[in-house]
Motif scaffolding. Structure first.
Motif, short mmCIF file in Angstrom:
data_model
loop_
_atom_site.label_atom_id
_atom_site.label_comp_id
_atom_site.label_asym_id
_atom_site.label_seq_id
_atom_site.Cartn_x
_atom_site.Cartn_y
_atom_site.Cartn_z
N UNK A 260 -33.02 26.30 27.42
CA UNK A 260 -31.90 26.03 28.32
C UNK A 260 -30.72 26.99 28.11
N UNK A 261 -30.26 27.23 26.86
CA UNK A 261 -29.09 28.11 26.71
C UNK A 261 -29.32 29.53 27.22
N UNK A 262 -30.49 30.09 26.98
CA UNK A 262 -30.74 31.46 27.41
C UNK A 262 -31.34 31.51 28.81
N UNK B 147 -33.10 31.98 18.14
CA UNK B 147 -32.01 31.72 17.21
C UNK B 147 -31.17 30.55 17.71
N UNK B 148 -31.65 29.29 17.55
CA UNK B 148 -30.88 28.14 18.01
C UNK B 148 -29.82 27.75 16.99
N UNK B 149 -28.84 26.96 17.42
CA UNK B 149 -27.86 26.40 16.49
C UNK B 149 -28.58 25.37 15.63
#
Length: 83
Positions: free
Chosen positions: A11-13, A24-26
């Motif tokens: 979702x973020x990218x 590289x997720x949080x």
């Protein structure tokens, strides 16, 4: 860095990631994805295996050479005339 286990849309990218990719997720997102079985759990790194043991015995130092000597190599054409 997290190794992807199953294909999903990140979702973020906004891109589709395939198994074997690394993202590289949080830390919170990493735990969330691991609970769903999409990435490796946090702290699960690659385990290095020990190098294989060579079980072949060393050849003796005084062993005779059993391979025949290579014959003299000639170029193309007629063989030399022997006199």
């Amino acid at each position: 860095m997290a190794k992807v286990l199953r294909t999903f849309r990140d979702a973020p990218s906004g891109r589709v990631v395939n198994p074997g990719d690394e993202i590289h997720p949080t830390p919170g997102r990493h735990e969330e994805l691991a609970e769903q079985g999409l990435v490796e759990p946090p702290g699960a790194g690659a385990k290095a295996a020990e190098p294989p043991v060579n079980k072949m015995a060393e050849p003796p130092v005084n062993k005779a050479v059993t391979a025949p000597a290579e014959p003299e190599k000639r170029g193309p054409g007629r063989p030399p005339v022997r006199r």
